[in-house]
Motif scaffolding. Structure first.
Motif, mmCIF file in Angstrom:
data_model
loop_
_atom_site.group_PDB
_atom_site.id
_atom_site.type_symbol
_atom_site.label_atom_id
_atom_site.label_comp_id
_atom_site.label_asym_id
_atom_site.label_seq_id
_atom_site.Cartn_x
_atom_site.Cartn_y
_atom_site.Cartn_z
ATOM 1 N N VAL A 241 -51.558 22.589 11.551
ATOM 2 C CA VAL A 241 -50.326 21.962 10.990
ATOM 3 C C VAL A 241 -51.151 20.558 10.194
ATOM 4 O O VAL A 241 -50.510 20.385 9.120
ATOM 5 C CB VAL A 241 -49.752 21.318 12.207
ATOM 6 N N THR A 242 -52.058 20.132 10.639
ATOM 7 C CA THR A 242 -52.610 19.035 10.145
ATOM 8 C C THR A 242 -53.206 19.253 8.634
ATOM 9 O O THR A 242 -52.913 18.481 7.578
ATOM 10 C CB THR A 242 -53.839 18.287 10.890
ATOM 11 N N LEU A 243 -53.916 20.510 8.683
ATOM 12 C CA LEU A 243 -54.473 20.877 7.459
ATOM 13 C C LEU A 243 -53.154 21.253 6.198
ATOM 14 O O LEU A 243 -53.321 21.042 5.117
ATOM 15 C CB LEU A 243 -55.388 22.216 7.473
ATOM 16 N N LEU A 244 -52.287 21.966 6.780
ATOM 17 C CA LEU A 244 -51.083 22.246 5.749
ATOM 18 C C LEU A 244 -50.443 21.127 5.232
ATOM 19 O O LEU A 244 -50.126 20.962 4.290
ATOM 20 C CB LEU A 244 -50.007 22.871 6.749
ATOM 21 N N LEU A 245 -50.179 19.995 6.119
ATOM 22 C CA LEU A 245 -49.565 18.977 5.632
ATOM 23 C C LEU A 245 -50.468 18.027 4.772
ATOM 24 O O LEU A 245 -49.834 16.846 4.375
ATOM 25 C CB LEU A 245 -48.942 18.075 6.914
ATOM 26 N N THR A 246 -51.748 17.810 4.910
ATOM 27 C CA THR A 246 -52.615 16.821 4.570
ATOM 28 C C THR A 246 -53.650 17.507 3.309
ATOM 29 O O THR A 246 -54.235 16.593 2.856
ATOM 30 C CB THR A 246 -53.450 16.113 5.560
ATOM 31 N N THR A 247 -53.536 18.681 3.251
ATOM 32 C CA THR A 247 -54.476 19.272 2.133
ATOM 33 C C THR A 247 -53.767 20.504 1.346
ATOM 34 O O THR A 247 -52.503 20.711 1.477
ATOM 35 C CB THR A 247 -55.649 20.006 2.619
ATOM 36 N N ASP A 248 -54.433 20.817 0.057
ATOM 37 C CA ASP A 248 -53.815 21.715 -0.639
ATOM 38 C C ASP A 248 -54.526 23.110 -0.383
ATOM 39 O O ASP A 248 -54.358 24.014 -1.232
ATOM 40 C CB ASP A 248 -53.850 21.449 -2.169
ATOM 41 N N SER A 250 -55.182 26.862 0.745
ATOM 42 C CA SER A 250 -54.397 28.171 0.668
ATOM 43 C C SER A 250 -54.058 28.344 2.259
ATOM 44 O O SER A 250 -54.898 28.024 3.282
ATOM 45 C CB SER A 250 -54.927 29.266 0.275
ATOM 46 N N VAL A 251 -53.068 29.122 2.369
ATOM 47 C CA VAL A 251 -52.947 29.579 3.897
ATOM 48 C C VAL A 251 -53.992 30.116 4.699
ATOM 49 O O VAL A 251 -54.367 29.986 5.760
ATOM 50 C CB VAL A 251 -51.730 30.439 4.154
ATOM 51 N N GLN A 252 -54.509 31.085 3.700
ATOM 52 C CA GLN A 252 -55.870 31.856 4.154
ATOM 53 C C GLN A 252 -56.949 30.794 4.843
ATOM 54 O O GLN A 252 -57.705 31.020 5.736
ATOM 55 C CB GLN A 252 -56.400 32.630 3.433
ATOM 56 N N GLU A 253 -57.374 29.561 3.860
ATOM 57 C CA GLU A 253 -58.254 28.962 4.230
ATOM 58 C C GLU A 253 -57.774 28.035 5.323
ATOM 59 O O GLU A 253 -58.707 27.587 6.131
ATOM 60 C CB GLU A 253 -58.330 27.933 2.862
ATOM 61 N N VAL A 254 -56.641 27.525 5.540
ATOM 62 C CA VAL A 254 -56.092 27.015 6.589
ATOM 63 C C VAL A 254 -56.601 27.586 7.894
ATOM 64 O O VAL A 254 -56.848 27.109 8.920
ATOM 65 C CB VAL A 254 -54.540 26.518 6.306
ATOM 66 N N GLY A 255 -55.924 28.859 7.817
ATOM 67 C CA GLY A 255 -56.392 29.966 9.040
ATOM 68 C C GLY A 255 -57.862 29.890 9.251
ATOM 69 O O GLY A 255 -58.338 29.740 10.635
ATOM 70 N N GLU A 256 -58.638 29.970 8.356
ATOM 71 C CA GLU A 256 -60.121 29.944 8.560
ATOM 72 C C GLU A 256 -60.758 28.681 9.163
ATOM 73 O O GLU A 256 -61.434 28.499 10.221
ATOM 74 C CB GLU A 256 -60.943 30.287 7.177
ATOM 75 N N GLN A 257 -60.099 27.480 8.578
ATOM 76 C CA GLN A 257 -60.592 26.154 9.180
ATOM 77 C C GLN A 257 -59.929 25.954 10.439
ATOM 78 O O GLN A 257 -60.533 24.910 11.142
ATOM 79 C CB GLN A 257 -60.275 25.077 8.294
ATOM 80 N N ALA A 258 -59.165 26.607 10.784
ATOM 81 C CA ALA A 258 -58.407 26.471 12.015
ATOM 82 C C ALA A 258 -58.923 27.548 13.205
ATOM 83 O O ALA A 258 -58.349 27.420 14.314
ATOM 84 C CB ALA A 258 -56.682 26.500 12.178
ATOM 85 N N GLY A 259 -59.795 28.232 12.771
ATOM 86 C CA GLY A 259 -60.445 29.121 14.023
ATOM 87 C C GLY A 259 -59.707 30.455 13.836
ATOM 88 O O GLY A 259 -59.962 31.410 14.698
ATOM 89 N N GLN A 260 -58.950 30.884 12.890
ATOM 90 C CA GLN A 260 -58.238 32.097 12.633
ATOM 91 C C GLN A 260 -58.363 32.716 11.448
ATOM 92 O O GLN A 260 -57.542 32.770 10.487
ATOM 93 C CB GLN A 260 -56.798 32.180 13.285
ATOM 94 N N MET A 274 -44.798 27.632 16.117
ATOM 95 C CA MET A 274 -44.047 26.444 15.194
ATOM 96 C C MET A 274 -42.696 27.080 14.687
ATOM 97 O O MET A 274 -41.912 26.109 13.959
ATOM 98 C CB MET A 274 -44.791 26.116 13.983
ATOM 99 N N GLY A 275 -42.445 28.208 14.999
ATOM 100 C CA GLY A 275 -40.830 28.765 14.503
ATOM 101 C C GLY A 275 -40.961 28.998 13.014
ATOM 102 O O GLY A 275 -39.763 29.272 12.767
ATOM 103 N N ALA A 276 -41.936 28.849 12.311
ATOM 104 C CA ALA A 276 -41.813 29.352 10.832
ATOM 105 C C ALA A 276 -43.247 29.656 10.385
ATOM 106 O O ALA A 276 -44.266 29.304 10.796
ATOM 107 C CB ALA A 276 -41.452 28.007 9.915
ATOM 108 N N SER A 277 -43.360 30.561 9.342
ATOM 109 C CA SER A 277 -44.629 30.685 8.677
ATOM 110 C C SER A 277 -45.261 29.634 8.067
ATOM 111 O O SER A 277 -44.656 28.528 7.753
ATOM 112 C CB SER A 277 -44.440 31.973 7.565
ATOM 113 N N PRO A 278 -46.676 29.661 8.089
ATOM 114 C CA PRO A 278 -47.363 28.685 7.586
ATOM 115 C C PRO A 278 -46.924 27.998 6.222
ATOM 116 O O PRO A 278 -46.486 26.867 6.086
ATOM 117 C CB PRO A 278 -48.833 28.784 7.462
ATOM 118 N N ALA A 283 -43.759 23.861 3.080
ATOM 119 C CA ALA A 283 -42.735 23.653 1.945
ATOM 120 C C ALA A 283 -41.539 22.716 2.771
ATOM 121 O O ALA A 283 -40.826 21.896 2.113
ATOM 122 C CB ALA A 283 -42.302 24.981 1.597
ATOM 123 N N MET A 284 -41.243 23.070 3.815
ATOM 124 C CA MET A 284 -40.219 22.478 4.573
ATOM 125 C C MET A 284 -40.397 20.852 4.833
ATOM 126 O O MET A 284 -39.702 19.968 4.508
ATOM 127 C CB MET A 284 -39.847 22.738 5.708
#
Length: 289
Positions: A241-248, A250-260, A274-278, A283-284
């Motif tokens: 969540v922090t990476l999605l909201l504070t960086t640009d 990609s979803v793949q890169e966010v997953g990698e840096q979050a351990g997935q 979270m009830g929604a896709s990354p 976007a929301m």
């Protein structure tokens, strides 16, 4: 021990504090009002009934009377009785909970720079408990003195002390935090935080902490409500969540840096938490900015 769970913020607001010695024969009148009334006895005996429950308070006994309930002294004091009382208000109704059901290490959602309201949290106060006067009396004395000579200069100090009073009361509930299961739970939490970017390995965790994995799981679940794998996923999703909201990234890169690093699994896991896709989550929240 029964506890009162109050949702915060805001913190409860002090209305007044008083201190007196009740002489032999004095009896509390009957009333029902819309604020909390905390009673703390330093010496003597004080008699108080709330609805249908009668209390006999002795030295060190604390009782919090709840708004909307009827309370009265069921008999006069039989000896000089010294006590403090604190009236405070709070906008949210209390929830009664047993102290053993409070999960002190439960993770709360982190705020972000996009939030316009604070994250809900909770505080806990003992309904009825015996507390060493050395822990409370000096604090209550300072609060009483400030309240009796309240000025613009010292009003902030009084409110700071109110928060400290609530923190001390809560600490009497969480005394079990010195227990062995809690300490093991804390060690498990630290381990999971340190290894959250690595694939989950139950055997490695058990070996590093020198406890059977099933026992580690029971200890962690007792204080957080989550298994080790669930706790690690919670940590990873918070980081995502922090990476999605504070960086640009990609979803793949966010997953990698979050351990997935598995993109499809990361998306499913994120949606579950979270009830929604990354992508939709990002976007929301950016649309609200």
């Amino acid at each position: 021990m029964d506890c009162l769970e109050l949702r915060i913020p805001p913190l409860p607001q002090l209305l007044m504090i008083g201190h007196a010695v009740w002489p032999h024969g004095l009896q509390h009148f009957k009333r029902s009002f819309s604020v909390y009334d905390m009673l703390y006895v330093v010496r003597g005996r004080f008699y108080m009934t709330e609805d249908d429950t009668a209390y006999e308070l002795e030295r060190g006994d604390l009782l919090i009377l709840e708004p909307g309930r009827t309370h009265f002294g069921q008999r006069p004091v039989t000896e000089p009785t010294e006590l403090y009382w604190v009236h405070f208000s709070h906008p949210h109704p209390p929830v009664t909970k047993g102290h053993e059901a409070i999960m002190w290490s439960t993770l709360l959602g982190k705020g972000t720079d996009k939030d316009l309201t604070p994250v809900d949290q909770y505080m806990y106060l003992p309904k009825h408990a015996n507390i060493d006067p050395a822990l409370l009396v000096p604090l209550l004395d300072e609060m009483t003195e400030l309240h009796e000579t309240l000025t613009l200069r010292n009003s902030l100090r009084l409110n700071v002390l109110v928060g400290e009073l609530f923190e001390r009361l809560q600490s009497t509930i969480s005394g079990g935090l010195n227990s062995r299961p809690y300490q093991i739970s804390e060690r498990a939490v630290h381990y999971l935080k340190a290894h959250m970017l690595e694939p989950f390995d139950a055997e490695a965790m058990a070996g590093a902490l020198h406890y059977n994995f099933d026992y580690l799981s029971r200890c962690l679940k007792k204080f957080t409500g989550m298994s080790p794998l669930q706790y690690m996923h919670h940590l990873q999703m918070n980081r995502a969540v922090t990476l999605l909201l504070t960086t640009d990234l990609s979803v793949q890169e966010v997953g990698e840096q979050a351990g997935q690093p598995n993109g499809n699994y990361f998306i499913r896991l994120f949606h579950k938490h979270m009830g929604a896709s990354p992508g939709a989550y990002r976007a929301m929240h950016r649309a609200r900015a």
